[in-house]
Design a protein around this motif. Structure first.
Motif, PDB file in Angstrom:
ATOM      1  N   ARG A 160      41.918  50.175  38.093  1.00  0.00           N
ATOM      2  CA  ARG A 160      40.924  50.448  37.876  1.00  0.00           C
ATOM      3  C   ARG A 160      41.055  51.958  37.152  1.00  0.00           C
ATOM      4  NH1 ARG A 160      36.327  48.153  36.410  1.00  0.00           N
ATOM      5  NH2 ARG A 160      36.225  46.940  38.394  1.00  0.00           N
ATOM      6  N   TRP A 161      41.885  52.933  37.802  1.00  0.00           N
ATOM      7  CA  TRP A 161      41.912  54.292  36.971  1.00  0.00           C
ATOM      8  C   TRP A 161      42.754  54.243  35.804  1.00  0.00           C
ATOM      9  CZ3 TRP A 161      47.229  56.559  36.938  1.00  0.00           C
ATOM     10  CH2 TRP A 161      47.253  57.909  36.441  1.00  0.00           C
ATOM     11  N   ARG A 162      43.536  53.016  35.545  1.00  0.00           N
ATOM     12  CA  ARG A 162      44.132  52.985  34.297  1.00  0.00           C
ATOM     13  C   ARG A 162      43.394  52.171  33.163  1.00  0.00           C
ATOM     14  NH1 ARG A 162      49.389  54.002  33.519  1.00  0.00           N
ATOM     15  NH2 ARG A 162      49.285  52.795  31.506  1.00  0.00           N
ATOM     16  N   ILE A 163      42.376  51.395  33.611  1.00  0.00           N
ATOM     17  CA  ILE A 163      41.426  50.720  32.797  1.00  0.00           C
ATOM     18  C   ILE A 163      39.911  51.233  33.020  1.00  0.00           C
ATOM     19  CG2 ILE A 163      40.612  48.644  31.654  1.00  0.00           C
ATOM     20  CD1 ILE A 163      43.283  47.337  32.379  1.00  0.00           C
ATOM     21  N   ARG A 164      39.410  52.230  32.796  1.00  0.00           N
ATOM     22  CA  ARG A 164      38.329  52.595  33.055  1.00  0.00           C
ATOM     23  C   ARG A 164      37.313  52.189  32.133  1.00  0.00           C
ATOM     24  NH1 ARG A 164      39.745  59.127  34.082  1.00  0.00           N
ATOM     25  NH2 ARG A 164      41.601  58.786  35.403  1.00  0.00           N
ATOM     26  N   SER A 165      36.843  51.112  32.327  1.00  0.00           N
ATOM     27  CA  SER A 165      35.773  50.132  31.508  1.00  0.00           C
ATOM     28  C   SER A 165      35.022  49.130  32.388  1.00  0.00           C
ATOM     29  CB  SER A 165      36.710  49.374  30.556  1.00  0.00           C
ATOM     30  OG  SER A 165      35.744  48.633  29.809  1.00  0.00           O
ATOM     31  N   THR A 166      33.878  49.265  32.133  1.00  0.00           N
ATOM     32  CA  THR A 166      33.071  48.250  32.839  1.00  0.00           C
ATOM     33  C   THR A 166      33.144  46.848  32.461  1.00  0.00           C
ATOM     34  OG1 THR A 166      31.245  48.390  31.031  1.00  0.00           O
ATOM     35  CG2 THR A 166      31.162  49.923  33.144  1.00  0.00           C
ATOM     36  N   ASP A 167      33.938  46.638  31.216  1.00  0.00           N
ATOM     37  CA  ASP A 167      34.426  45.134  31.056  1.00  0.00           C
ATOM     38  C   ASP A 167      35.425  44.598  31.850  1.00  0.00           C
ATOM     39  OD1 ASP A 167      34.157  43.343  28.880  1.00  0.00           O
ATOM     40  OD2 ASP A 167      35.997  43.812  28.403  1.00  0.00           O
ATOM     41  N   LEU A 168      36.183  45.489  32.772  1.00  0.00           N
ATOM     42  CA  LEU A 168      37.103  45.038  33.591  1.00  0.00           C
ATOM     43  C   LEU A 168      36.620  44.160  34.842  1.00  0.00           C
ATOM     44  CD1 LEU A 168      40.435  45.015  34.254  1.00  0.00           C
ATOM     45  CD2 LEU A 168      39.984  47.160  35.616  1.00  0.00           C
ATOM     46  N   VAL A 169      37.162  42.850  34.953  1.00  0.00           N
ATOM     47  CA  VAL A 169      36.656  42.115  36.143  1.00  0.00           C
ATOM     48  C   VAL A 169      37.648  42.014  37.097  1.00  0.00           C
ATOM     49  CG1 VAL A 169      35.715  39.872  36.574  1.00  0.00           C
ATOM     50  CG2 VAL A 169      35.033  40.880  34.289  1.00  0.00           C
ATOM     51  N   MET A 170      37.260  41.802  38.503  1.00  0.00           N
ATOM     52  CA  MET A 170      38.212  41.943  39.308  1.00  0.00           C
ATOM     53  C   MET A 170      37.510  40.625  40.324  1.00  0.00           C
ATOM     54  SD  MET A 170      39.707  45.424  40.273  1.00  0.00           S
ATOM     55  CE  MET A 170      40.624  46.284  39.154  1.00  0.00           C
ATOM     56  N   GLU A 171      37.859  39.490  39.981  1.00  0.00           N
ATOM     57  CA  GLU A 171      37.218  38.539  40.943  1.00  0.00           C
ATOM     58  C   GLU A 171      37.971  38.398  42.246  1.00  0.00           C
ATOM     59  OE1 GLU A 171      36.771  34.336  39.379  1.00  0.00           O
ATOM     60  OE2 GLU A 171      36.137  35.264  37.360  1.00  0.00           O
ATOM     61  N   GLU A 172      37.306  38.092  43.322  1.00  0.00           N
ATOM     62  CA  GLU A 172      37.674  38.166  44.461  1.00  0.00           C
ATOM     63  C   GLU A 172      37.736  36.734  45.009  1.00  0.00           C
ATOM     64  OE1 GLU A 172      36.592  39.428  49.059  1.00  0.00           O
ATOM     65  OE2 GLU A 172      35.554  40.156  47.518  1.00  0.00           O
ATOM     66  N   LEU A 173      38.929  36.092  45.528  1.00  0.00           N
ATOM     67  CA  LEU A 173      39.253  34.861  46.113  1.00  0.00           C
ATOM     68  C   LEU A 173      39.909  35.139  47.561  1.00  0.00           C
ATOM     69  CD1 LEU A 173      40.450  32.879  42.959  1.00  0.00           C
ATOM     70  CD2 LEU A 173      38.207  32.934  43.948  1.00  0.00           C
ATOM     71  N   LYS A 174      39.710  33.858  48.271  1.00  0.00           N
ATOM     72  CA  LYS A 174      40.396  33.928  49.566  1.00  0.00           C
ATOM     73  C   LYS A 174      41.049  32.402  49.731  1.00  0.00           C
ATOM     74  CE  LYS A 174      38.574  37.545  52.076  1.00  0.00           C
ATOM     75  NZ  LYS A 174      39.573  38.440  52.860  1.00  0.00           N
ATOM     76  N   VAL A 175      42.278  32.602  49.987  1.00  0.00           N
ATOM     77  CA  VAL A 175      43.256  31.634  50.151  1.00  0.00           C
ATOM     78  C   VAL A 175      44.071  31.502  51.455  1.00  0.00           C
ATOM     79  CG1 VAL A 175      45.183  30.367  49.016  1.00  0.00           C
ATOM     80  CG2 VAL A 175      43.481  31.432  47.606  1.00  0.00           C
ATOM     81  N   GLY A 176      44.306  30.299  52.084  1.00  0.00           N
ATOM     82  CA  GLY A 176      44.752  30.352  53.355  1.00  0.00           C
ATOM     83  C   GLY A 176      43.842  29.784  54.453  1.00  0.00           C
ATOM     84  N   ASN A 177      44.244  28.800  55.234  1.00  0.00           N
ATOM     85  CA  ASN A 177      43.606  28.252  56.149  1.00  0.00           C
ATOM     86  C   ASN A 177      43.790  28.823  57.341  1.00  0.00           C
ATOM     87  OD1 ASN A 177      42.578  26.184  54.284  1.00  0.00           O
ATOM     88  ND2 ASN A 177      44.031  24.863  54.679  1.00  0.00           N
ATOM     89  N   SER A 178      44.873  29.112  57.830  1.00  0.00           N
ATOM     90  CA  SER A 178      45.250  29.552  59.294  1.00  0.00           C
ATOM     91  C   SER A 178      45.309  31.111  59.133  1.00  0.00           C
ATOM     92  CB  SER A 178      46.592  29.243  59.607  1.00  0.00           C
ATOM     93  OG  SER A 178      46.568  27.912  59.924  1.00  0.00           O
ATOM     94  N   LEU A 179      45.729  31.742  57.908  1.00  0.00           N
ATOM     95  CA  LEU A 179      45.694  32.981  57.668  1.00  0.00           C
ATOM     96  C   LEU A 179      45.225  33.301  56.275  1.00  0.00           C
ATOM     97  CD1 LEU A 179      49.387  33.903  58.838  1.00  0.00           C
ATOM     98  CD2 LEU A 179      47.397  34.222  60.141  1.00  0.00           C
ATOM     99  N   PRO A 180      44.076  33.506  56.256  1.00  0.00           N
ATOM    100  CA  PRO A 180      43.381  33.891  54.880  1.00  0.00           C
ATOM    101  C   PRO A 180      43.829  34.884  54.332  1.00  0.00           C
ATOM    102  CG  PRO A 180      41.830  33.354  56.567  1.00  0.00           C
ATOM    103  CD  PRO A 180      43.063  33.324  57.091  1.00  0.00           C
ATOM    104  N   ARG A 181      44.083  35.210  53.099  1.00  0.00           N
ATOM    105  CA  ARG A 181      44.538  36.304  52.106  1.00  0.00           C
ATOM    106  C   ARG A 181      43.548  36.284  51.063  1.00  0.00           C
ATOM    107  NH1 ARG A 181      50.815  37.733  52.198  1.00  0.00           N
ATOM    108  NH2 ARG A 181      50.087  37.866  54.472  1.00  0.00           N
ATOM    109  N   GLU A 182      43.386  37.803  50.755  1.00  0.00           N
ATOM    110  CA  GLU A 182      42.475  38.016  49.572  1.00  0.00           C
ATOM    111  C   GLU A 182      43.318  38.183  48.334  1.00  0.00           C
ATOM    112  OE1 GLU A 182      39.558  41.697  48.189  1.00  0.00           O
ATOM    113  OE2 GLU A 182      40.046  41.649  50.320  1.00  0.00           O
ATOM    114  N   ILE A 183      42.529  37.588  47.273  1.00  0.00           N
ATOM    115  CA  ILE A 183      43.666  37.483  46.166  1.00  0.00           C
ATOM    116  C   ILE A 183      42.358  38.089  44.965  1.00  0.00           C
ATOM    117  CG2 ILE A 183      44.313  35.921  44.162  1.00  0.00           C
ATOM    118  CD1 ILE A 183      45.298  34.327  46.675  1.00  0.00           C
TER     119      ILE A 183
END
Length: 502
Positions: A160-183
């Motif tokens: 975010r510091w390197r790309i200071r634009s409102t056009d930047l999107v960071m979609e959040e996903l969760k993967v993992g049944n036993s140990l969920p991890r944020e992606i």
């Protein structure tokens, strides 16, 4: 940010419940582990429980911002008054017991008023990670030196510091049944191709696995051809390389607890590019790219060509060199193919040992080991000194690749080519290279051709791959990846030379 929402999971709603019974259920799930902290208090005739896993949450936040107001304010506590009077970030109410268990192990503290219909959750994650440091596997002379860390929050801040634009999107996903991890899927909304975004998102969402250990493992799950030896996503620990690719219309992915991100779609040639090329004058940048392409081909072909020439095609060797080769091989009892495989194997052993040892010891091991073993092998008659020169040149050439993954692939490809050269001569090399080219033509990355812009041919993108033009001329993004916005800036305006009084 207060979410203040109720969980949608109603199947395992255990509330309202007695605090002692809640503690018993939690202790049973954690097998009476001392890791679980469950404290009980009585305030205005009501029992209140505060529970968390201590080393996963900020202890100071628990003491100062949660327990102190909870115990010192003279008001009857309810779920709603807790949310109103203790307005910490990332607060929510939960009714699902399974969701409570999942959030406990990611650094969430819970407050429960006995017989309430829900529990209040505060994300107070202990963010103690290693500090920003230089990249270990990707060295740069020019440009930013910082690297990603294992903290996803830190990595997102850097991007975010390197790309200071409102056009930047960071979609959040969760993967993992036993140990969920944020992606996080990172892209520029107005630039990235929608098909690439959807493909990346769909492949990650469709994963049905217990856990994702690292971004490198995630790549292997979602790549187009899992049987191919070639990497299909460009992996990097350099934020500037990551953000540059995103700004050009590619899709980036960051994974929690992974110090590397990866970018797609990628072509074979993108693994030979370096952001350092951009920081140099266009002539020097073009020269370095050309050197890397030559080095890649040289590293693959030089040792097999030697084996083929010495075994079958003597006629292609100049007479004086043929005499030198004959003299150096006079005392060698092995065939050229066995000799070459043995020496390549020794080089790989030295490389692997040097990589696994501490840095200073590893460097010394590589230099001293190479000299001692090489000289001893020649003196013992196990190999010829000319082959040692060829193998050493081949090893050096493989190190020119900015991508460690591609460098490893090149070294692996060399072994079957040596075997084909030793059994069929130059015909075997041509056969092996033909199979390699056919495989690369069929290979894709996020559905995009792996050899683009060479196949399918896009002459307008040649300056993005094989050479560089002056920065004020390259005003277009790579057409091969079909970004929404092809033009980066006005080339006509950029080429104008203005004096200070204009």
């Amino acid at each position: 940010m207060r979410k203040n929402r109720r969980s949608n999971k109603k199947t395992d709603n255990i509330f309202p419940i007695n605090i002692d019974e809640l503690e018993a259920r939690l202790q049973k799930e954690f097998k009476n582990s001392p890791d679980l902290s469950f404290s009980k208090y009585e305030h205005h005739g009501k029992k209140i429980a505060v529970f968390s896993i201590p080393y996963l949450v900020e202890a100071s936040m628990i003491e100062e911002n949660l327990l102190k107001p909870l115990l010192n304010k003279d008001i009857p506590w309810t779920t709603q008054t807790i949310l109103d009077e203790i307005p910490l970030n990332d607060s929510e109410t939960i009714t699902s017991f399974q969701e409570i268990l999942q959030k406990l192990i990611i650094g969430t503290a819970f407050v429960y008023v006995e017989q309430a219909e829900e529990v209040v959750a505060y994300l107070l994650l202990n963010k103690e990670k290693r500090s920003l440091d230089k990249a270990e596997t990707e060295s740069l002379v020019l440009g930013p030196k910082i690297a990603f860390t294992e903290s996803l929050i830190t990595n997102l801040n850097i991007v975010r510091w390197r790309i200071r634009s409102t056009d930047l999107v960071m979609e959040e996903l969760k993967v993992g049944n036993s140990l969920p991890r944020e992606i996080r899927i990172v892209y520029m909304k107005s630039i990235a191709n929608e098909a690439d975004i959807n493909t990346m998102r769909q492949r990650i969402q469709d994963l049905d696995v217990d856990e994702i250990e690292d971004s490198a493992v995630l790549q292997q799950y979602i790549e187009d051809d899992s049987l191919s030896i070639f990497p299909q996503f460009d992996s990097t620990e350099l934020p500037d390389r990551f953000t540059y690719a995103v700004s050009q219309g590619k899709v980036g992915v960051l994974v929690e607890n992974s110090p590397t991100g990866f970018i797609g779609p990628s072509s074979l040639f993108s693994f030979l590019e370096s952001t350092e090329d951009l920081y140099m004058r266009w002539g020097a940048g073009s020269f370095l790219r050309f050197i890397r392409f030559i080095a890649m081909f040289f590293s693959i072909i030089i040792t097999p060509a030697y084996v083929a020439a010495v075994t079958y095609q003597f006629g292609i060797i100049p007479t004086q060199l043929l005499i030198s080769i004959g003299q150096s091989r006079a005392a060698v009892p092995f065939s050229p193919i066995f000799e070459a495989l043995l020496l390549e194997f020794l080089i790989e052993l030295l490389r692997e040992a040097g990589a696994r040892l501490p840095t200073k010891v590893g460097q010394t091991m590589g230099i001293v080991g190479g000299i001692v073993i090489g000289q001893a092998a020649v003196d013992a008659g196990l190999t010829s000194n000319i082959l040692i020169i060829f193998v050493a040149m081949s090893a050096l050439a493989s190190f020119t690749s900015p991508s460690y993954l591609l460098g490893t692939t090149i070294r692996v490809v060399r072994f079957p080519l040596i075997i084909l050269a030793g059994t069929l001569g130059l015909i075997g090399i041509v056969f092996g290279l033909s199979l390699l080219i056919i495989h690369l033509i069929r290979l894709t990355s996020l559905g995009r051709p792996y050899l683009t812009p060479l196949y399918p041919f896009q002459w307008r993108d040649m300056d993005k791959v094989f050479f560089r033009l002056p920065i004020n001329i390259t005003n277009k993004r790579a057409k091969s990846y079909q970004p929404k916005k092809l033009i980066r800036f006005s080339g006509k305006e950029a080429s104008k030379k203005r004096d200070i009084d204009e």
